[in-house]
Design an enzyme around this catalytic site. Structure first.
Site, PDB file in Angstrom:
ATOM      1  N   ASP A 188       8.703   5.434   8.033  1.00 29.35           N
ATOM      2  CA  ASP A 188       8.338   6.712   8.649  1.00 29.35           C
ATOM      3  C   ASP A 188       7.463   7.576   7.749  1.00 29.35           C
ATOM      4  OD1 ASP A 188      10.130   7.402   6.711  1.00 29.35           O
ATOM      5  OD2 ASP A 188      11.647   8.231   8.053  1.00 29.35           O
ATOM      6  N   GLY A 189       7.149   7.068   6.557  1.00 24.66           N
ATOM      7  CA  GLY A 189       6.284   7.831   5.658  1.00 24.66           C
ATOM      8  C   GLY A 189       6.982   8.983   4.955  1.00 24.66           C
ATOM      9  N   GLY A 196       0.818  -1.221   0.000  1.00 21.09           N
ATOM     10  CA  GLY A 196       0.000   0.000   0.000  1.00 21.09           C
ATOM     11  C   GLY A 196       0.841   1.256   0.000  1.00 21.09           C
ATOM     12  N   ARG A 229      -1.716  -0.079  -9.681  1.00 23.07           N
ATOM     13  CA  ARG A 229      -0.586  -0.991  -9.948  1.00 23.07           C
ATOM     14  C   ARG A 229      -1.071  -2.419 -10.172  1.00 23.07           C
ATOM     15  NH1 ARG A 229       3.446   1.763  -6.640  1.00 23.07           N
ATOM     16  NH2 ARG A 229       2.616   3.868  -6.461  1.00 23.07           N
ATOM     17  N   ASP A 252       4.229  -4.439  -7.428  1.00 24.59           N
ATOM     18  CA  ASP A 252       3.597  -3.232  -6.869  1.00 24.59           C
ATOM     19  C   ASP A 252       4.188  -1.966  -7.470  1.00 24.59           C
ATOM     20  OD1 ASP A 252       5.735  -4.477  -5.159  1.00 24.59           O
ATOM     21  OD2 ASP A 252       5.717  -2.499  -4.231  1.00 24.59           O
ATOM     22  N   ARG A 302       3.895   5.895   1.941  1.00 18.93           N
ATOM     23  CA  ARG A 302       4.377   7.284   2.074  1.00 18.93           C
ATOM     24  C   ARG A 302       3.882   8.143   0.915  1.00 18.93           C
ATOM     25  NH1 ARG A 302      10.694   7.090   0.507  1.00 18.93           N
ATOM     26  NH2 ARG A 302      10.625   5.317  -0.885  1.00 18.93           N
ATOM     27  N   ARG A 335       3.841  13.937  -7.487  1.00 17.15           N
ATOM     28  CA  ARG A 335       3.807  13.118  -8.700  1.00 17.15           C
ATOM     29  C   ARG A 335       2.473  13.297  -9.411  1.00 17.15           C
ATOM     30  NH1 ARG A 335       6.163   7.225  -7.176  1.00 17.15           N
ATOM     31  NH2 ARG A 335       4.199   6.963  -6.050  1.00 17.15           N
ATOM     32  N   LYS A 340       4.551  12.326  -2.496  1.00 18.15           N
ATOM     33  CA  LYS A 340       5.375  11.215  -2.016  1.00 18.15           C
ATOM     34  C   LYS A 340       6.269  11.722  -0.901  1.00 18.15           C
ATOM     35  CE  LYS A 340       8.483   7.543  -3.618  1.00 18.15           C
ATOM     36  NZ  LYS A 340       9.031   6.893  -4.825  1.00 18.15           N
TER      37      LYS A 340
HETATM   38  P1  AMP Z   1       9.137   0.865  -2.831  1.00 18.07           P
HETATM   39  O1  AMP Z   1      10.291  -0.098  -2.701  1.00 18.07           O
HETATM   40  O2  AMP Z   1       9.533   2.303  -2.702  1.00 18.07           O
HETATM   41  O3  AMP Z   1       8.305   0.611  -4.032  1.00 18.07           O
HETATM   42  O4  AMP Z   1       8.224   0.589  -1.541  1.00 18.07           O
HETATM   43  C1  AMP Z   1       7.682  -0.652  -1.191  1.00 18.07           C
HETATM   44  C2  AMP Z   1       6.665  -0.457  -0.102  1.00 18.07           C
HETATM   45  O5  AMP Z   1       7.270   0.102   1.067  1.00 18.07           O
HETATM   46  C3  AMP Z   1       5.515   0.453  -0.460  1.00 18.07           C
HETATM   47  O6  AMP Z   1       4.352  -0.028   0.145  1.00 18.07           O
HETATM   48  C4  AMP Z   1       5.956   1.772   0.111  1.00 18.07           C
HETATM   49  O7  AMP Z   1       4.877   2.626   0.363  1.00 18.07           O
HETATM   50  C5  AMP Z   1       6.631   1.331   1.389  1.00 18.07           C
HETATM   51  N1  AMP Z   1       7.638   2.292   1.842  1.00 18.07           N
HETATM   52  C6  AMP Z   1       8.851   2.529   1.305  1.00 18.07           C
HETATM   53  N2  AMP Z   1       9.506   3.463   1.999  1.00 18.07           N
HETATM   54  C7  AMP Z   1       8.700   3.847   3.000  1.00 18.07           C
HETATM   55  C8  AMP Z   1       8.801   4.788   4.077  1.00 18.07           C
HETATM   56  N3  AMP Z   1       9.888   5.542   4.252  1.00 18.07           N
HETATM   57  N4  AMP Z   1       7.752   4.893   4.910  1.00 18.07           N
HETATM   58  C9  AMP Z   1       6.662   4.153   4.747  1.00 18.07           C
HETATM   59  N5  AMP Z   1       6.498   3.252   3.784  1.00 18.07           N
HETATM   60  C10 AMP Z   1       7.503   3.088   2.917  1.00 18.07           C
HETATM   61 MG    MG Z   2       6.747   1.134  -4.803  1.00 21.51          MG
END
Ligand code: AMP
Ligand code: MG
Length: 516
Positions: free
Chosen positions: A152-153, A118, A210, A279, A121, A203, A140
């Site tokens: 941490d979002g 999901g 997705r 995703d 962030r 963005r 983002k």
């Molecule tokens: P990504 O590898 O960036 O595609 O992220 C994979 C998943 O991890 C997604 O659900 C992102 O929303 C979550 N995610 C990545 N970085 C963070 C973050 N700093 N805080 C919260 N969720 C994250």
């Molecule tokens: Mg992603």
């Protein structure tokens, strides 16, 4: 496996920026009414998402605005320089009509089912109706959501600069991608391997749905919601399929086509995504989720841009196969709607021919060939063998190739100078020359056509790193300069020729990983 989303909306109080003392607008900033958003995705019911309030970002400042994306949205770029906009572009205030939400999805990460993920962030603000259609705006890095898990979002400045620059660079290269409207920074500290500062990228895309959005409802065995999502995607992005009895199979077939074409475009330009999890795959065929991406510099089929990808699952040459694999996951998820394994397989079977057509089309253009000849595939194969044996700079090689004369070897040094095995290179150039003789176009016209498809400027890792280092020292001019160069990747731009140079020695050991 049950994956019903029981996440609760974030209940933290919304803190209007007035309560924190909004800074006055910069002199010269144009004050204009903020646009009103609609909420097309929010019309799906809450199990598809959670309403989320952005976590305020202390003392935000605007770092960059994309003129192109502003205009795409019908916005005046200068207007975005106002403090009012800055507060909106980091989530401290809401744009009129906006209903911020985080969408739920699941996915396969590095080939393994990862369950629920999901928007951890990302916050979807809503969508904007423009002359060119509806575009969704997403922040983002605007704070935690019910899907943040351990995160941490937030997004750090470093990775936000990379996403901002690359989205716009890809668009300028003509490759389908999510866009970046703006980049907002703050001195707010974020802990990664070291302490960094936070940033938010806005963005823009027609849709952020997705493959994993479908996998989510399939895994939850919730066929009703799977259908609702499919109907939503069809009505918003594939409306021409809406009346067809076989619309779900047709949807899969079209996503297959778009994904095959997209990955062919990546291969042709030498783009490596880095984290091709399901995703991170857009159902409308956009390059999505810029993380540890990288462009091929020294040619290497096994190039792995993501330092965390120790097995090389997402290596450059593996990308077409990975995208096909991801499409199988999507097909599996859509199977309850398609209701026939044969129909799903037939839709997926379009991948190979779509990819081959698209890569041949792209490679013919890169080689300056107007006519299709059945020997072209062999010519391209032998070229890849040559490149793999010599490892020249990918972008420079193709840019130089337009200089070859079809009548003699006079200009061959433009290419052989970049190669180790000059003899093998000359032999290939002779074959290429023979092929050029079957074309009617003059060298001069071919050169123009080749230079319009083989970029001179790509987002080399060291260029991004240089812009990042300047920005970390509060100098944002390099971001603007680099973005300007990359907005015209096919133009010579003699004043910026140094941006076409291969990486200097200090940058050879740069590594990019998932931590962002
Ligand atoms: P990504 O590898 O960036 O595609 O992220 C994979 C998943 O991890 C997604 O659900 C992102 O929303 C979550 N995610 C990545 N970085 C963070 C973050 N700093 N805080 C919260 N969720 C994250
Ligand atoms: Mg992603």
């Amino acid at each position: 496996m049950e994956l019903i989303n029981d996440a609760r909306p974030d209940t933290r109080p919304f803190l209007p920026s007035e309560a924190r003392g909004t800074k006055p607008d910069a002199p010269g900033a144009q004050k204009a009414a903020l646009p009103r958003l609609e909420n097309r995705f929010a019309e799906l019911s809450p199990p598809f998402y959670s309403d989320v309030v952005a976590t305020p970002l202390p003392d935000p400042y605007l770092i960059a605005v994309s003129e192109d994306t502003s205009r795409l949205l019908g916005l005046e770029p200068a207007a975005l320089a106002s403090q009012q906009w800055t507060e909106a572009l980091c989530g401290n205030t809401r744009l009129p009509g906006s209903r911020p939400l985080a969408a739920v999805y699941s996915g396969h990460q590095f080939g393994v089912w990862a369950g629920q993920l999901g928007d951890g962030r990302a916050l979807l603000l809503g969508d904007l109706a423009t002359a060119g259609g509806r575009f969704e705006l997403q922040l983002k890095g605007a704070g935690r959501t019910p899907y943040s898990r351990m995160g941490d979002g937030r997004a750090v400045l470093r990775s936000s600069i990379r996403e901002y620059l690359c989205s716009e660079a890809m668009a300028a290269l003509g490759i389908p991608t999510t866009r970046a409207l703006a980049l907002v920074g703050s001195d707010f500290a974020v802990l990664r391997e070291s302490v960094e500062t936070a940033a938010v990228v806005t963005r823009v895309a027609e849709s952020f749905v997705r493959f994993g959005s479908f996998e989510h409802w399939y895994a939850a065995k919730d066929v009703d919601r799977l259908r609702i999502l499919a109907d939503y995607v069809i009505s918003t992005s594939y409306a021409h399929l809406a009346q067809r009895a076989d619309r779900y199979a047709a949807l899969l077939a079209e996503i297959t086509q778009r994904s095959a074409t997209l990955v062919a475009r990546w291969q042709a330009v030498g783009f490596c995504h880095g984290v091709l999890n399901t995703d991170n795959m857009s159902v409308i065929g956009l390059t999505l989720d810029y993380g540890p991406f990288g462009f091929l510099e020294r040619f290497d089929l096994g190039f792995v841009c993501n330092h965390s990808d120790s097995e090389g699952r997402y290596a450059f040459a593996a990308q077409p196969g990975v995208v096909h694999w991801n499409l199988y996951c999507l097909a599996q998820a859509l199977l309850p709607l398609i209701d026939s394994v044969d129909d799903a397989k037939a839709a997926l079977a379009g991948f190979e021919s779509a990819y081959e057509d698209a890569i041949l089309l792209a490679m013919r253009a890169k080689l300056g060939l107007q006519n299709a000849n059945e020997t072209d595939a062999a010519l391209i194969d032998s070229l890849y063998g040559l490149l793999e044996a010599n490892h020249p700079d990918h972008t420079t090689f193709f840019r130089q190739l337009s200089k070859i004369s079809r009548s003699d070897r006079e200009n061959d040094a433009a290419i052989t100078d970049h190669m180790i095995d000059r003899e093998a290179t000359s032999a290939w150039l002779d074959t290429y020359r023979e092929r050029l003789k079957e074309e009617s176009r003059s060298d001069e016209l071919r050169r123009l056509a080749m230079d319009a498809v083989n970029p001179k400027y790509i987002l080399r890792n060291y260029l991004a790193e240089t812009a990042i280092r300047h920005a970390q020292a509060r100098d944002y001019t390099e971001i603007a300069r680099l973005a300007a160069v990359l907005s015209r990747p096919f133009d010579e731009q003699p004043e910026s020729a140094s941006y076409a140079e291969p990486a200097p020695e200090w940058a050879l050991g740069l590594e990019v990983s998932c931590s962002s």
